[in-house]
Design a protein around this motif. Structure first.
Motif, mmCIF file in Angstrom:
data_model
loop_
_atom_site.group_PDB
_atom_site.id
_atom_site.type_symbol
_atom_site.label_atom_id
_atom_site.label_comp_id
_atom_site.label_asym_id
_atom_site.label_seq_id
_atom_site.Cartn_x
_atom_site.Cartn_y
_atom_site.Cartn_z
ATOM 1 N N GLY A 1 0.818 -1.209 0.000
ATOM 2 C CA GLY A 1 0.000 0.000 0.000
ATOM 3 C C GLY A 1 0.852 1.259 0.000
ATOM 4 N N TYR A 2 2.144 1.118 0.339
ATOM 5 C CA TYR A 2 3.054 2.257 0.336
ATOM 6 C C TYR A 2 3.743 2.353 -1.022
ATOM 7 N N GLN A 3 4.084 3.575 -1.394
ATOM 8 C CA GLN A 3 4.715 3.813 -2.693
ATOM 9 C C GLN A 3 6.075 3.104 -2.785
ATOM 10 N N VAL B 1 3.793 16.738 2.349
ATOM 11 C CA VAL B 1 2.630 15.871 2.146
ATOM 12 C C VAL B 1 2.417 15.061 3.417
ATOM 13 N N ALA B 2 1.174 15.020 3.912
ATOM 14 C CA ALA B 2 0.884 14.230 5.107
ATOM 15 C C ALA B 2 -0.505 13.620 4.983
ATOM 16 N N GLY B 3 -0.646 12.377 5.460
ATOM 17 C CA GLY B 3 -1.950 11.718 5.438
ATOM 18 C C GLY B 3 -1.830 10.227 5.271
ATOM 19 N N SER B 4 -2.913 9.623 4.814
ATOM 20 C CA SER B 4 -2.984 8.168 4.696
ATOM 21 C C SER B 4 -1.973 7.644 3.687
ATOM 22 N N SER B 5 -1.450 6.444 3.978
ATOM 23 C CA SER B 5 -0.384 5.884 3.153
ATOM 24 C C SER B 5 -0.903 5.212 1.892
ATOM 25 N N THR B 6 -2.198 4.953 1.787
ATOM 26 C CA THR B 6 -2.722 4.124 0.694
ATOM 27 C C THR B 6 -2.178 4.566 -0.660
ATOM 28 N N ASN B 7 -2.959 5.341 -1.425
ATOM 29 C CA ASN B 7 -2.476 5.796 -2.731
ATOM 30 C C ASN B 7 -2.153 7.281 -2.752
ATOM 31 N N LYS C 1 13.359 19.601 0.166
ATOM 32 C CA LYS C 1 12.209 20.442 -0.203
ATOM 33 C C LYS C 1 11.013 19.613 -0.662
ATOM 34 N N TYR C 2 11.032 18.325 -0.369
ATOM 35 C CA TYR C 2 9.861 17.471 -0.635
ATOM 36 C C TYR C 2 9.810 16.446 0.490
ATOM 37 N N HIS C 3 8.841 16.612 1.383
ATOM 38 C CA HIS C 3 8.758 15.761 2.574
ATOM 39 C C HIS C 3 7.411 15.038 2.608
ATOM 40 N N VAL C 4 7.442 13.789 3.025
ATOM 41 C CA VAL C 4 6.209 12.998 3.121
ATOM 42 C C VAL C 4 6.145 12.348 4.496
ATOM 43 N N GLU C 5 4.983 12.481 5.140
ATOM 44 C CA GLU C 5 4.715 11.729 6.371
ATOM 45 C C GLU C 5 3.380 11.020 6.162
ATOM 46 N N ALA C 6 3.434 9.693 6.032
ATOM 47 C CA ALA C 6 2.217 8.930 5.752
ATOM 48 C C ALA C 6 2.116 7.766 6.714
ATOM 49 N N TRP C 7 0.907 7.383 7.007
ATOM 50 C CA TRP C 7 0.685 6.283 7.938
ATOM 51 C C TRP C 7 -0.461 5.437 7.432
ATOM 52 N N SER C 8 -0.471 4.163 7.876
ATOM 53 C CA SER C 8 -1.518 3.245 7.434
ATOM 54 C C SER C 8 -2.715 3.318 8.367
#
Length: 630
Positions: free
Chosen positions: A104-106, A581-587, A623-630
């Motif tokens: 489900g993660y990129q 970018v922050a939020g659900s890890s799905t798509n 300069k491009y950060h992602v925090e995602a969770w399932s």
């Protein structure tokens, strides 16, 4: 070759939540059952410089977040990346890599893939193709682990038959299969404790109880801090969603108690949840344990040497019930496969024994996954389903999943909310395939708290994936749902320092299902998008919201981004903006990245490949950060 002269098989693991440790222990057990001695070690306890001295190494590594290495692997990995290591550095070393990830993660199993490539580049020889465990598989990661191990044993045997004296497929008789528990429980007489150590009176503080219980837990990870950084008291518990809409998202505010701790916007707060006391009592009663006993838990090889209390309080006894409450997740987490295997040895009812043996057989693996993980059966529920099983406490301490802290992005600013920390939490609930209602342990516990109760909540603070941006940096924020939480903190912090409108603007893309149901913090965003606020178009910012279910066709944040492609490109190419970018890890993270790629390609007049290279450069430049969770 004699037993003593055979070199043990080295199994190195890097685990963040315990899954990779679990898989590594299974690899070790299966090798030992075939007659092969094993050394099991976490990567942070192994000197990477001595890798060249090994003939055969098995690596078991998990991937966390958006392709990140577990904390336990970071020093080891940094050593392997040294440019001065020759291409022949690991020549003669055989290796195998098994990864644990979630498709489900990129960046699925990114760490295992990187490790495999680097070991090969340094001259090591792969024994078998890397195995890639997937949480999305009907049997979880074991769906890939079982066939991978079968191949591993056979090729190892071809390379060196002395690994397995009886062959790679040999399994000893059932009576010889059960290992010994790795930990022992020492029981202490209350009178002696009071007379000697005085631990009963001296150690009643919540912080000391938590430190003691969690530091002696078998699941204690070397980098994991046992003592809380702070205790919090809830002062606000406010629903953010419309009642009856099918979703429950809460805004929580906490005050520090008794002293304040410093943190930055973008940091993460970890909370140790409380278990239902009635269910804890039911577990203790089901297992015939004495809740009033005082115990210490220590590794068998160290025996009673810990009783002197010299290991940072690890040896000081703790009340048994407190230990269960603070260190063992008996009310929410599902046990592992090995739990069922050990249960089968202690089952005295024949039909229970047969069912347990079937569950842990290759044929029963998928049925066990359906019964256990899919239904999220708890340890207590499993034990109640097999009433003839009476497992010794040593085994329970070793095999019951640890009570884990839950991590949340901080939704406040230390400048705007002094002596407070805020969270935006979705109260987790779902229905299992057999229509059983389940609730997330921590989120439902927090939602149940009344601020007037004065409950103290043990908490830990640490850096997340979103570094605090300086006020001069223009921002493009993408945070659907509770992903908006850290950006609430970003906005509040920047607004607190926005003297004479000098701070850089913010573009914020928010998404939810319905405007009337779950438009989280609506008034806050709108107030900053007018009258020259940080989100106002007059300042070069903007607030764009996607309501995915308010029209026949679905509209998501990436659609709103494409509508603002010229503005996003100008912010990136002329303003030097950073993307968060922050939020659900799905798509969502990969869909957002594709949208950014399209925007750069279209507005910048370059090929998609060149746009992808530019995004990688943004990542590299921070300069491009992602925090995602399932």
């Amino acid at each position: 070759m004699g037993e003593k002269s055979r070199k043990p098989l080295l199994v190195l693991y890097a685990s963040q939540t315990g899954n990779a440790l679990d898989a590594a222990e299974r690899v070790g057990r299966e090798a030992e059952r075939r007659g092969c001695p094993v050394i099991l070690s976490s990567m942070d306890e192994f000197d990477a410089n001595s890798l060249t001295l090994e003939k055969t190494v098995i690596f078991v590594v998990s991937t966390t977040g958006q392709g990140d290495a577990p904390d336990a692997m970071k020093v080891f990995w940094k050593y392997l990346l040294q440019k001065n290591l020759p291409k022949s550095w690991l020549e003669g070393v055989h290796y195998a890599v098994f990864g644990l990830g979630d498709s489900g993660y990129q960046k699925f199993n990114f760490v295992a893939k990187k490790l495999d490539r680097r070991l090969h580049d340094l001259g090591a020889s792969a024994i078998v193709e890397r195995g890639l465990g997937d949480d999305q598989h009907p049997s979880g990661y074991e769906g890939a682990l079982d066939p991978w191990m079968t191949s591993l044993w056979r090729v190892l045997y071809q390379i060196n038959p002395t690994f397995f004296p009886h062959g790679p497929d040999y399994i000893p008789p059932t009576s010889q299969l059960l290992d010994q528990p790795k930990y022992q429980i020492v029981y202490h007489e209350l009178g002696l404790l009071q007379a000697g150590l005085s631990v009963v009176s001296d150690s009643k503080s919540p912080a000391m109880e938590i430190e003691r219980a969690r530091s002696m837990s078998p699941a204690k990870l070397s980098y994991d801090k046992s003592t809380p950084d702070a205790f919090l008291k809830m002062v606000r518990n406010e629903p953010l969603t419309r009642k009856g809409c099918g979703r429950d998202v809460r805004h929580f505010e906490f005050e520090f108690f008794p002293s304040t701790i410093s943190y930055d916007v973008g940091d993460v707060l970890e909370v140790l949840p409380s278990q239902n006391p009635d269910l804890v009592d039911a577990f203790i009663q089901r297992c015939n344990l004495d809740p009033e006993a005082f115990i210490t838990v220590c590794p068998k090889q160290r025996g009673s040497h810990l009783v002197d209390g010299s290991k940072s309080g690890q040896a000081l006894p703790i009340n048994l019930k407190k230990y269960v409450e603070l260190a063992m997740d008996v009310t929410s987490a599902s046990p592992r496969r090995y739990f069922f295997e050990v249960m089968s040895y202690f089952a005295t009812a024949e039909h229970e024994k047969e069912r347990l043996e079937y569950f842990v057989s290759p044929e029963g693996r998928d049925d066990l996954y359906q019964y256990n993980q899919k239904e999220r059966r708890t340890v207590l529920e499993v034990l109640e389903d097999f009433p003839s099983v009476q497992m010794p406490f040593e085994w329970l301490v070793e095999l019951v999943p640890p009570l884990r802290k839950r991590a949340f992005s901080i939704a406040s600013s230390p400048s705007a909310h002094p002596n407070q920390v805020h969270l935006t939490v979705s109260v987790v609930s779902w229905t299992t395939p057999f229509k059983r209602k389940r609730m997330g342990l921590c989120s439902s516990w927090l939602a149940s708290l009344d601020p007037l109760q004065g409950v103290t909540i043990p908490s830990w603070f640490h850096k997340g994936s979103l570094p605090a941006p300086p006020p001069s940096l223009p921002l493009i924020l993408i945070g659907p749902g509770t992903g908006c939480a850290p950006f609430r903190g970003f906005l509040a912090e920047r607004a607190a320092h926005d003297t004479s409108s000098s701070a850089a603007p913010i573009m914020f893309f928010f998404g939810c299902r319905n405007e009337g149901d779950d438009f989280l913090y609506r008034d806050l965003w709108l107030s900053h998008s007018h009258d020259g606020g940080l989100l106002s178009e007059a300042r070069g910012g903007g607030f764009y919201v996607a309501f995915s279910r308010d029209q026949p066709q679905k509209v998501y944040v990436q659609h709103k981004m494409r509508e603002q492609s010229q503005k996003i490109w100008a912010a990136l190419s002329e303003g030097g903006a950073a993307i968060y970018v922050a939020g659900s890890s799905t798509n969502m993270p990969s869909d957002v990245m594709l949208a950014v790629e399209e925007i750069i390609s279209k507005e910048g007049g370059v090929a998609r490949e060149a746009a992808a290279v530019l995004i990688r450069r943004l990542e590299r430049d921070g300069k491009y950060h992602v925090e995602a969770w399932s």
